[in-house]
Design a protein around this motif. Sequence first.
Motif, PDB file in Angstrom:
ATOM      1  N   VAL A  34       0.856  -1.159   0.064  1.00  0.00           N
ATOM      2  CA  VAL A  34       0.103  -0.011  -0.027  1.00  0.00           C
ATOM      3  C   VAL A  34       0.868   1.072   0.118  1.00  0.00           C
ATOM      4  O   VAL A  34       1.322   1.667   1.029  1.00  0.00           O
ATOM      5  CB  VAL A  34      -1.057  -0.047   1.329  1.00  0.00           C
ATOM      6  CG1 VAL A  34      -1.665   1.261   1.414  1.00  0.00           C
ATOM      7  CG2 VAL A  34      -1.890  -1.240   1.231  1.00  0.00           C
ATOM      8  N   PRO A  35       1.133   1.684  -1.070  1.00  0.00           N
ATOM      9  CA  PRO A  35       2.154   2.969  -1.274  1.00  0.00           C
ATOM     10  C   PRO A  35       1.398   4.193  -0.827  1.00  0.00           C
ATOM     11  O   PRO A  35       0.349   4.197  -0.641  1.00  0.00           O
ATOM     12  CB  PRO A  35       2.439   2.997  -2.663  1.00  0.00           C
ATOM     13  CG  PRO A  35       1.690   2.068  -3.449  1.00  0.00           C
ATOM     14  CD  PRO A  35       0.837   1.448  -2.435  1.00  0.00           C
ATOM     15  N   SER A  36       2.304   5.169  -0.051  1.00  0.00           N
ATOM     16  CA  SER A  36       1.532   6.261   0.459  1.00  0.00           C
ATOM     17  C   SER A  36       2.158   7.507  -0.072  1.00  0.00           C
ATOM     18  O   SER A  36       3.518   7.616  -0.365  1.00  0.00           O
ATOM     19  CB  SER A  36       1.359   6.554   2.003  1.00  0.00           C
ATOM     20  OG  SER A  36       2.688   6.101   2.452  1.00  0.00           O
ATOM     21  N   LEU A  37       1.100   8.367  -0.714  1.00  0.00           N
ATOM     22  CA  LEU A  37       1.783   9.658  -1.231  1.00  0.00           C
ATOM     23  C   LEU A  37       1.565  10.788  -0.187  1.00  0.00           C
ATOM     24  O   LEU A  37       0.462  10.896   0.226  1.00  0.00           O
ATOM     25  CB  LEU A  37       1.020   9.638  -2.485  1.00  0.00           C
ATOM     26  CG  LEU A  37       1.228  11.113  -3.263  1.00  0.00           C
ATOM     27  CD1 LEU A  37       2.675  10.980  -3.762  1.00  0.00           C
ATOM     28  CD2 LEU A  37       0.246  11.103  -4.626  1.00  0.00           C
ATOM     29  N   TRP A  75       5.643  16.226  -3.060  1.00  0.00           N
ATOM     30  CA  TRP A  75       5.054  14.869  -2.683  1.00  0.00           C
ATOM     31  C   TRP A  75       5.940  14.146  -2.803  1.00  0.00           C
ATOM     32  O   TRP A  75       6.886  14.010  -3.414  1.00  0.00           O
ATOM     33  CB  TRP A  75       4.040  14.632  -3.933  1.00  0.00           C
ATOM     34  CG  TRP A  75       3.003  15.833  -4.010  1.00  0.00           C
ATOM     35  CD1 TRP A  75       2.526  16.690  -4.744  1.00  0.00           C
ATOM     36  CD2 TRP A  75       1.439  15.525  -2.961  1.00  0.00           C
ATOM     37  NE1 TRP A  75       1.242  17.311  -4.622  1.00  0.00           N
ATOM     38  CE2 TRP A  75       0.719  16.819  -3.366  1.00  0.00           C
ATOM     39  CE3 TRP A  75       1.060  14.819  -1.829  1.00  0.00           C
ATOM     40  CZ2 TRP A  75      -0.259  16.847  -3.014  1.00  0.00           C
ATOM     41  CZ3 TRP A  75       0.054  15.201  -1.400  1.00  0.00           C
ATOM     42  CH2 TRP A  75      -1.149  16.292  -1.778  1.00  0.00           C
ATOM     43  N   PHE A  76       5.980  13.217  -1.634  1.00  0.00           N
ATOM     44  CA  PHE A  76       6.817  11.939  -1.765  1.00  0.00           C
ATOM     45  C   PHE A  76       5.658  10.575  -1.735  1.00  0.00           C
ATOM     46  O   PHE A  76       5.062  10.388  -1.178  1.00  0.00           O
ATOM     47  CB  PHE A  76       7.618  12.038  -0.232  1.00  0.00           C
ATOM     48  CG  PHE A  76       8.358  13.206   0.054  1.00  0.00           C
ATOM     49  CD1 PHE A  76       9.501  13.241  -0.707  1.00  0.00           C
ATOM     50  CD2 PHE A  76       7.811  14.437   0.306  1.00  0.00           C
ATOM     51  CE1 PHE A  76      10.312  14.409  -0.568  1.00  0.00           C
ATOM     52  CE2 PHE A  76       8.594  15.704   0.384  1.00  0.00           C
ATOM     53  CZ  PHE A  76       9.635  15.632  -0.162  1.00  0.00           C
ATOM     54  N   LEU A  77       6.410   9.771  -2.606  1.00  0.00           N
ATOM     55  CA  LEU A  77       5.594   8.549  -2.847  1.00  0.00           C
ATOM     56  C   LEU A  77       6.645   7.376  -2.152  1.00  0.00           C
ATOM     57  O   LEU A  77       7.775   7.230  -2.609  1.00  0.00           O
ATOM     58  CB  LEU A  77       5.450   7.939  -4.057  1.00  0.00           C
ATOM     59  CG  LEU A  77       4.894   6.830  -4.338  1.00  0.00           C
ATOM     60  CD1 LEU A  77       3.259   6.814  -4.053  1.00  0.00           C
ATOM     61  CD2 LEU A  77       4.766   6.362  -5.933  1.00  0.00           C
ATOM     62  N   TYR A  78       5.891   6.750  -0.957  1.00  0.00           N
ATOM     63  CA  TYR A  78       6.762   5.913  -0.378  1.00  0.00           C
ATOM     64  C   TYR A  78       6.188   4.568  -0.740  1.00  0.00           C
ATOM     65  O   TYR A  78       5.056   4.042  -0.296  1.00  0.00           O
ATOM     66  CB  TYR A  78       6.730   6.112   1.205  1.00  0.00           C
ATOM     67  CG  TYR A  78       7.225   7.368   1.722  1.00  0.00           C
ATOM     68  CD1 TYR A  78       8.722   7.207   1.613  1.00  0.00           C
ATOM     69  CD2 TYR A  78       6.625   8.356   2.185  1.00  0.00           C
ATOM     70  CE1 TYR A  78       9.529   8.479   1.972  1.00  0.00           C
ATOM     71  CE2 TYR A  78       7.220   9.462   2.560  1.00  0.00           C
ATOM     72  CZ  TYR A  78       8.685   9.633   2.571  1.00  0.00           C
ATOM     73  OH  TYR A  78       9.353  10.620   2.756  1.00  0.00           O
ATOM     74  N   THR A 135      -2.298  12.928   2.965  1.00  0.00           N
ATOM     75  CA  THR A 135      -1.548  11.577   2.538  1.00  0.00           C
ATOM     76  C   THR A 135      -2.474  10.737   1.928  1.00  0.00           C
ATOM     77  O   THR A 135      -3.593  10.572   2.255  1.00  0.00           O
ATOM     78  CB  THR A 135      -1.072  10.928   3.843  1.00  0.00           C
ATOM     79  OG1 THR A 135       0.031  11.552   4.325  1.00  0.00           O
ATOM     80  CG2 THR A 135      -0.357   9.507   3.323  1.00  0.00           C
ATOM     81  N   PHE A 136      -2.278  10.044   0.613  1.00  0.00           N
ATOM     82  CA  PHE A 136      -3.185   9.264  -0.039  1.00  0.00           C
ATOM     83  C   PHE A 136      -2.442   7.692   0.124  1.00  0.00           C
ATOM     84  O   PHE A 136      -1.286   7.664  -0.188  1.00  0.00           O
ATOM     85  CB  PHE A 136      -3.066   9.675  -1.460  1.00  0.00           C
ATOM     86  CG  PHE A 136      -3.888  10.939  -1.720  1.00  0.00           C
ATOM     87  CD1 PHE A 136      -5.115  11.050  -1.931  1.00  0.00           C
ATOM     88  CD2 PHE A 136      -3.232  12.057  -1.729  1.00  0.00           C
ATOM     89  CE1 PHE A 136      -5.791  12.296  -2.343  1.00  0.00           C
ATOM     90  CE2 PHE A 136      -3.666  13.439  -2.081  1.00  0.00           C
ATOM     91  CZ  PHE A 136      -5.133  13.418  -2.287  1.00  0.00           C
ATOM     92  N   CYS A 137      -3.365   6.830   0.610  1.00  0.00           N
ATOM     93  CA  CYS A 137      -2.899   5.365   0.879  1.00  0.00           C
ATOM     94  C   CYS A 137      -3.514   5.071  -0.324  1.00  0.00           C
ATOM     95  O   CYS A 137      -4.801   4.800  -0.259  1.00  0.00           O
ATOM     96  CB  CYS A 137      -2.911   4.861   2.250  1.00  0.00           C
ATOM     97  SG  CYS A 137      -2.274   5.869   3.597  1.00  0.00           S
TER      98      CYS A 137
END
Length: 539
Positions: free
Chosen positions: A288-291, A330-333, A436-438
Amino acid sequence: VEPISGPRSVALPPDYTEERFYAAAATLRKLIGNENVDIVDQPLNDGWYLQHPKTHDAFQVLDQDDFVASCVARPRHTEDVQAIVRWANEYLIPLWPISIGRNLGYGGAGPRVRGSVVIDMGHHMNRILEVNEREASCLVEPGVTYYNLYDCLQAQGSSLWIDTPDLPGGSVMGNALDRGVGYTPYGDHWGKHCGLEVVLPDGSLMRTGMGAVDGANTWQSFQHGFGPSVDGLFSQANNGIVTKMGMWLMPSPKSMQAYQISFKREEDLGAVCEALRPLMVRGVLGNVPSLRHVLQEAALHGNQRTYYKGPGPIDEETTEKIAERFGGYWFLYGCLYSDEDSCDHLVDVVRDAFTHIPGSAFYKSDDTPEDSYIRTRIQIFSGQPNLRELGWVNWVPDGAHLFFAPISPITAKDAEKQFKMVKERHRQYGFDCFSTFCVGPREMHHICCIIYNKADPKHKWGAYRMLRDMIRDAGKEGYGEYRTHISCFDEVMKVYGWNNNAFLKFNETIKDALDPNSIIAPGKSGIWGRRFRGKGWEL
Ligand code: ADP
């Protein structure tokens, strides 16, 4: 009848006098043991994450005294839970079951109806009943935290992983029942549960799925069983008290690669979502990436004063400077997993999917600075508990948080619309906006964290009003929340009102049939039993 001795007057259950309540509590003491019933007659203490109260919501948005228990009961075993439920039916006292009660941001341990008896399910009932290494599953009682399960697996030398949410102090059961998420491929916690044991509102005991077959050895192997699938009636619901839950566990993969992608401009949000969607739908992105917006990133490295000396919230110019300092807006992890020796082939696919966004930068976790967040996040991605996420609560003094959490399709149009909506409301009410967008397989949980100073009544009230406004704003655009704070259950349920509230009516019918005395968690998710419905309890 116990003397009324405490320095704080007890929040009585509806329609109760002190004398009648103490008499009822005396009976409860006889049933489950004197030492397992605490009347809440001492001053309320908010504690902190690792020493959280079981009496009320530590992150209150209204008055500290609003969502507060009359007493806390600690069942020793399932029979005690049944006895408590029968007692509550006799005395018409509402119950509020919690597993651990660290549901911070959504109400903590606080009951929706003031004066309910909080059932601290996890205090005694905290055993890991089974770990099945071969089938990669476990069976737990309510009090098993992510830490406990992790420690148990480590001690057994297991190759299985847990999937922890951002903070691991909550229970495996409570988080799944409330449909929390984690960040490995097993991030949909409710989706990975397999089998429940439930005390029903009349005190009887039921098992779901294959657990309904006497002697079955497939209770944790097949989720659906036979006939209507009823597990959902116990999730974000008030139709029973869960005493056991099965959970699937992830076998550790052969290789994994955590990564961070940074995006230079706030306007990149839409392009990022458009690139994410095909990867998610095709199942390329394993977890589940989070932005995350840069302010949430910044909050892990300092508080509001670290970055800004003016009156809050942080202005656009300062946000831009912060984005420059952290290298993006924005950071996508995310993390890739493979049963092959390396994830390099997947890394190439993911990297290539974002290169067309000007200024974007892909980093494997090892290529980031020493203090970068991804280096901590990698623990969560590999099933290890970590408390770093607690950091951002200190953004303001006496920090507490609430979540506004609408579901969004993975599209530029929707993400941009939602982000604009929440940003405008935050500006109007004077809050910094932490979005944050999960990202799930077909949608995003847009988790918008409202951090407020709970010692400042104006700030607290503003946070609450803003949350309600955002729920309505989103509802008008056709967006509903996946979960909400106890104070906003009714507001969110209104959004789910298609066809003259057909969904709510269906749930009310079930509630009244199973729980005619409205004993279990009245008001949970906006579902009120007949005894309370339409009598001024809705908020
Ligand atoms: P956590 O374990 O993450 O701290 P909680 O114990 O606060 O979470 O549980 C979250 C919510 O889930 C509770 O407010 C309650 O509505 C529901 N819940 C938790 N445990 C149970 C249970 N054993 N039976 C029924 N509902 C539960």
